[in-house]
Design a protein around this motif. Structure first.
Motif, PDB file in Angstrom:
ATOM      1  N   ASN A  31       0.790  -1.256  -0.087  1.00 47.72           N
ATOM      2  CA  ASN A  31      -0.268  -0.431  -0.079  1.00 47.72           C
ATOM      3  C   ASN A  31       0.445   1.288  -0.040  1.00 47.72           C
ATOM      4  O   ASN A  31       0.669   2.287  -0.566  1.00 47.72           O
ATOM      5  CB  ASN A  31      -0.737   0.132   1.161  1.00 47.72           C
ATOM      6  N   THR A  33       4.232   1.649  -1.670  1.00 47.68           N
ATOM      7  CA  THR A  33       4.778   1.505  -2.670  1.00 47.68           C
ATOM      8  C   THR A  33       3.305   2.363  -3.227  1.00 47.68           C
ATOM      9  O   THR A  33       4.079   3.055  -4.532  1.00 47.68           O
ATOM     10  CB  THR A  33       5.026   0.485  -3.480  1.00 47.68           C
ATOM     11  N   LYS A  34       2.054   1.431  -3.582  1.00 47.06           N
ATOM     12  CA  LYS A  34       0.967   2.845  -4.451  1.00 47.06           C
ATOM     13  C   LYS A  34       1.097   3.111  -4.445  1.00 47.06           C
ATOM     14  O   LYS A  34       0.791   4.209  -4.991  1.00 47.06           O
ATOM     15  CB  LYS A  34      -0.520   1.848  -4.261  1.00 47.06           C
ATOM     16  N   SER A  35       0.726   4.714  -2.256  1.00 46.65           N
ATOM     17  CA  SER A  35       0.064   5.327  -2.405  1.00 46.65           C
ATOM     18  C   SER A  35       1.921   6.679  -3.547  1.00 46.65           C
ATOM     19  O   SER A  35       1.079   7.485  -3.913  1.00 46.65           O
ATOM     20  CB  SER A  35       0.842   5.774  -0.617  1.00 46.65           C
ATOM     21  N   ASN A  38       1.572   6.370  -6.992  1.00 49.94           N
ATOM     22  CA  ASN A  38       0.196   7.297  -7.345  1.00 49.94           C
ATOM     23  C   ASN A  38       1.169   8.426  -6.704  1.00 49.94           C
ATOM     24  O   ASN A  38       0.726   9.933  -8.073  1.00 49.94           O
ATOM     25  CB  ASN A  38      -0.708   6.826  -6.764  1.00 49.94           C
TER      26      ASN A  38
END
Length: 181
Positions: A31, A33-35, A38
Motif C-alpha cells: 500500500n 508503494t502504491k501510494s 500515485n
C-alpha cells in the motif's frame, strides 16, 4: 503409548502467527508503494504540464525576439494620446511581407467588455483608417506581443479602445496611441 508433546503444536501456531504478521507487513509495504507511485505519477503529470507551458512560453519569446531583431522591420513608436497620455506601443511592420506585430506592453489592461483595435491609417488625400486587428486575450498574453493582419501603404498607426468584437470605424474619443511611419 507415548503421549505426543505439545511442542510441535506450539511451533506450528508460532509459525502461523509469524506468517500472518509477515503477510500483514508486506500488505502495508504494498500500500505504501502504491501510494508513492500515485504521488510520483501526479508529480510527473505536473512536471509534464510545466514543460509544455515552458515550451510554449519559450516559443512566444523566440517569436518576439525574431520580430524585434528582424532588420527588415520598420519600428513605429506610438505615443499616448489625450485619453491615456502615459500609454505607448510599438508597431513592427515588415513592408516586404506586409506582416505587422504590435508590442502593447505600454497599454493598460482593457476593462471588461472592451478590446484594443489596431488601425492602419492613410493620411492623404484624406484620413482613411483600416482595421488590421484586435488585441484579444490581452490578459493571457504575457509578452503583450500580438500578430495582426498585414497592411501595405500605411502612413500611420493608431490604437483605440473599442467594444468587444471591434468597431467598423475608430472611436476617436478612445484613441490611446498614435504614431506616424
Amino acid at each position: 503409548m507415548k503421549s505426543k508433546s505439545n511442542t510441535s503444536q506450539y511451533l506450528s501456531w508460532a509459525a502461523s502467527i509469524a506468517l500472518l504478521i509477515g503477510v500483514g507487513y508486506q500488505y502495508n509495504k504494498l500500500n505504501d508503494t502504491k501510494s508513492t507511485i500515485n504521488s510520483i505519477e501526479l508529480e510527473k503529470t505536473n512536471l509534464e504540464k510545466s514543460v509544455v507551458n515552458l515550451e510554449s512560453k519559450n516559443k512566444q519569446t523566440a517569436t518576439a525576439l525574431n520580430v524585434v531583431r528582424d532588420t527588415k522591420n520598420t519600428v513605429v513608436t506610438l505615443a499616448g494620446q489625450a485619453v491615456a497620455p502615459t500609454s505607448s506601443a510599438k508597431i513592427y511592420w515588415n513592408k516586404e511581407t506586409a506582416t505587422v506585430y504590435v508590442d502593447a506592453s505600454g497599454l493598460p489592461e482593457p476593462p471588461a467588455g472592451k478590446v484594443y483595435q489596431i488601425w492602419s491609417l492613410k493620411l492623404s488625400p484624406t484620413l482613411t483608417p483600416t482595421s488590421i486587428g484586435l488585441l484579444e486575450d490581452f490578459k493571457g498574453n504575457n509578452e503583450k506581443l500580438f500578430a495582426v493582419s498585414g497592411t501595405t501603404g500605411a502612413e500611420a498607426f493608431g490604437i483605440t479602445l473599442e467594444p468587444a468584437g471591434g468597431s467598423k470605424s475608430p472611436t476617436m474619443e478612445q484613441l490611446y496611441t498614435l504614431g506616424k511611419v
